[in-house]
Motif scaffolding. Structure first.
Motif, PDB file in Angstrom:
ATOM      1  N   SER A 132       0.822  -1.210   0.000  1.00  0.00           N
ATOM      2  CA  SER A 132       0.000   0.000   0.000  1.00  0.00           C
ATOM      3  C   SER A 132       0.859   1.265   0.000  1.00  0.00           C
ATOM      4  O   SER A 132       1.663   1.461  -0.906  1.00  0.00           O
ATOM      5  CB  SER A 132      -0.968  -0.034   1.182  1.00  0.00           C
ATOM      6  N   THR A 133       0.738   2.122   1.018  1.00  0.00           N
ATOM      7  CA  THR A 133       1.570   3.326   1.066  1.00  0.00           C
ATOM      8  C   THR A 133       3.045   2.965   1.111  1.00  0.00           C
ATOM      9  O   THR A 133       3.890   3.698   0.578  1.00  0.00           O
ATOM     10  CB  THR A 133       1.193   4.192   2.284  1.00  0.00           C
ATOM     11  N   LEU A 172      -0.408   3.693  -5.581  1.00  0.00           N
ATOM     12  CA  LEU A 172       0.205   4.474  -6.651  1.00  0.00           C
ATOM     13  C   LEU A 172      -0.763   5.476  -7.264  1.00  0.00           C
ATOM     14  O   LEU A 172      -0.367   6.327  -8.060  1.00  0.00           O
ATOM     15  CB  LEU A 172       0.730   3.544  -7.751  1.00  0.00           C
ATOM     16  N   ALA A 173      -2.050   5.367  -6.916  1.00  0.00           N
ATOM     17  CA  ALA A 173      -3.072   6.277  -7.432  1.00  0.00           C
ATOM     18  C   ALA A 173      -4.174   6.402  -6.392  1.00  0.00           C
ATOM     19  O   ALA A 173      -4.399   5.493  -5.592  1.00  0.00           O
ATOM     20  CB  ALA A 173      -3.639   5.749  -8.752  1.00  0.00           C
ATOM     21  N   ALA A 245       3.714  12.758  -4.420  1.00  0.00           N
ATOM     22  CA  ALA A 245       4.599  11.609  -4.645  1.00  0.00           C
ATOM     23  C   ALA A 245       4.097  10.761  -5.814  1.00  0.00           C
ATOM     24  O   ALA A 245       4.901  10.274  -6.623  1.00  0.00           O
ATOM     25  CB  ALA A 245       4.693  10.765  -3.375  1.00  0.00           C
ATOM     26  N   GLN A 246       2.791  10.579  -5.915  1.00  0.00           N
ATOM     27  CA  GLN A 246       2.232   9.822  -7.035  1.00  0.00           C
ATOM     28  C   GLN A 246       2.498  10.527  -8.359  1.00  0.00           C
ATOM     29  O   GLN A 246       2.842   9.875  -9.359  1.00  0.00           O
ATOM     30  CB  GLN A 246       0.729   9.613  -6.823  1.00  0.00           C
ATOM     31  N   ARG A 247       2.350  11.839  -8.376  1.00  0.00           N
ATOM     32  CA  ARG A 247       2.625  12.611  -9.598  1.00  0.00           C
ATOM     33  C   ARG A 247       4.102  12.515  -9.983  1.00  0.00           C
ATOM     34  O   ARG A 247       4.447  12.345 -11.158  1.00  0.00           O
ATOM     35  CB  ARG A 247       2.246  14.083  -9.394  1.00  0.00           C
ATOM     36  N   ASN A 248       4.986  12.625  -9.002  1.00  0.00           N
ATOM     37  CA  ASN A 248       6.419  12.524  -9.276  1.00  0.00           C
ATOM     38  C   ASN A 248       6.778  11.146  -9.820  1.00  0.00           C
ATOM     39  O   ASN A 248       7.561  11.022 -10.774  1.00  0.00           O
ATOM     40  CB  ASN A 248       7.218  12.791  -8.004  1.00  0.00           C
ATOM     41  N   LYS A 289      -3.129  -0.330 -11.486  1.00  0.00           N
ATOM     42  CA  LYS A 289      -2.461  -0.994 -12.618  1.00  0.00           C
ATOM     43  C   LYS A 289      -1.947   0.029 -13.624  1.00  0.00           C
ATOM     44  O   LYS A 289      -0.815  -0.073 -14.102  1.00  0.00           O
ATOM     45  CB  LYS A 289      -3.435  -1.952 -13.297  1.00  0.00           C
ATOM     46  N   GLN A 290      -2.784   0.999 -13.970  1.00  0.00           N
ATOM     47  CA  GLN A 290      -2.372   2.006 -14.947  1.00  0.00           C
ATOM     48  C   GLN A 290      -1.153   2.781 -14.461  1.00  0.00           C
ATOM     49  O   GLN A 290      -0.226   3.061 -15.228  1.00  0.00           O
ATOM     50  CB  GLN A 290      -3.531   2.956 -15.232  1.00  0.00           C
ATOM     51  N   ALA A 291      -1.149   3.135 -13.177  1.00  0.00           N
ATOM     52  CA  ALA A 291      -0.017   3.878 -12.622  1.00  0.00           C
ATOM     53  C   ALA A 291       1.253   3.037 -12.645  1.00  0.00           C
ATOM     54  O   ALA A 291       2.342   3.528 -12.987  1.00  0.00           O
ATOM     55  CB  ALA A 291      -0.338   4.326 -11.193  1.00  0.00           C
ATOM     56  N   ALA A 292       1.130   1.755 -12.292  1.00  0.00           N
ATOM     57  CA  ALA A 292       2.307   0.876 -12.281  1.00  0.00           C
ATOM     58  C   ALA A 292       2.856   0.682 -13.690  1.00  0.00           C
ATOM     59  O   ALA A 292       4.076   0.697 -13.901  1.00  0.00           O
ATOM     60  CB  ALA A 292       1.944  -0.469 -11.662  1.00  0.00           C
ATOM     61  N   GLU A 293       1.966   0.500 -14.654  1.00  0.00           N
ATOM     62  CA  GLU A 293       2.405   0.285 -16.036  1.00  0.00           C
ATOM     63  C   GLU A 293       3.115   1.514 -16.593  1.00  0.00           C
ATOM     64  O   GLU A 293       3.966   1.408 -17.473  1.00  0.00           O
ATOM     65  CB  GLU A 293       1.197  -0.091 -16.899  1.00  0.00           C
TER      66      GLU A 293
END
Length: 341
Positions: A132-133, A172-173, A245-248, A289-293
């Motif tokens: 998670s975080t 991640l999102a 952090a997610q945006r970075n 998933k989209q963020a990880a990819e």
């Protein structure tokens, strides 16, 4: 006791961990953004001759208590370590609010301490497992532009090689489906930026907590002062730092071999424990998933049917499927590393 471990942190406490005589804990003090903070490194006492190790990093409103997870990796021949990050679990102190951070990057200090200490213990190669975080924390750490060699120079201490990353439902999102997230991301960011000192008070136990703890009929027994069923007060400042952090991370490209494990569906907002237990009751798996990819170039994905948000805390069938996925991927990683040498 006040044992210096280099000029940047001090070992202030060590001894048998609360999990029992097979676990050992070391607590370190170091300068935080505003005051001295602490981090705690726990390790299992078996497989002490192995040069390879797993480092586990917990999620939000969480701490390390999953002894069976440690024993699973020990049986595979790995050493096992886990961090209670500053402001969490064993590292909570009166001087800092639980879970508070000025930025996600500050947890890099905890990871520096853990890795340098593991190297002193004789560990040469590390695979990090983040939940998670914790998945966002370790991904942010590994995405930093400077490498471990530069940290070694900074601290005048050697670090082990981080050879892989395993993500258990990483944050991640934000927890919304991709179509909705695209519409509301900016409004949320503006609100939390305008009200950074606003808190939402924790009031009642969450449905997700009721799926886990024995008090509510769940399988697991853990400390409710460190992982409260209602959560800690929710900080808009914390959410702002998560979004940043997610945006970075979305702008980075990480080549490290990475395993992403997540549930098949999201069950956020379900009204009953039974419905919530059919999937991830905390995050949206499609946005995850989209963020990880987008960020990980060497990514393997495994879907765990009826896996909870913390896949290890799922019911037995899903938990076994999750552990099998970790085992298979670690075996492939070991083969790939041996061929490259």
């Amino acid at each position: 006791m006040n044992v210096p471990i280099g000029q940047h942190w001090r070992l202030v406490k060590q001894g048998e961990d609360l999990l029992g005589d097979r676990f050992y804990a070391r607590t370190f003090a170091f300068p935080g953004p505003k005051t001295q903070v602490h981090t705690t490194l726990i390790h299992h006492l078996d497989e002490q001759q192995s040069a390879k190790a797993i480092l586990y990093v917990h999620g939000y409103t969480d701490y390390f208590f999953q002894t069976g997870l440690a024993e699973h990796f020990i049986a595979l021949g790995y050493r096992f370590y886990a961090l209670d990050l500053q402001g969490y679990g064993r590292s909570i102190r009166p001087s800092t609010p639980p879970n508070w951070c000025d930025s996600i990057e500050q947890y890099g200090q905890d990871l520096d301490i853990a890795l340098a200490t593991m190297k002193q213990d004789g560990v040469e190669q590390v695979v990090i497992l983040g939940h998670s975080t914790g998945g966002l924390v370790v991904s942010t750490y590994l995405a930093q532009p400077y490498k471990l060699a530069e940290r070694e120079n900074h601290y005048q201490m050697p670090f082990p090689e981080v050879i892989g990353l395993m993500l258990n439902s990483p944050f991640l999102a934000l927890p919304f489906p991709p179509v909705i997230l695209n519409r509301i991301h900016w409004p949320i960011r503006i609100i939390v930026s305008l009200l950074p000192f606003y808190f939402i008070k924790a009031k009642k136990a969450t449905i997700y907590a009721k799926t886990l703890h024995q008090r509510f009929g769940g399988e697991w027994d853990y400390r409710l002062d460190w992982k409260p069923a209602e959560g800690f007060n929710f900080s808009f400042h914390w959410l702002r730092e998560i979004i940043q952090a997610q945006r970075n991370l979305a702008q980075k490209s990480l080549s490290i071999p990475t395993l992403l494990c997540h549930s098949r569906i999201s069950t956020i907002g379900k009204d009953s424990v039974e419905e919530t237990q059919q999937g991830d009751g905390v995050l949206d798996v499609e946005s995850m998933k989209q963020a990880a990819e987008k960020s990980f170039q060497n990514l393997t994905q495994v879907i765990i049917d009826k896996g909870f948000h913390d896949l290890y805390l799922s019911h037995e069938t899903a938990r076994s499927e999750y552990l099998h996925a970790l085992d298979e991927w670690l075996g492939q990683l070991t083969q790939a590393k041996s061929k490259s040498h």
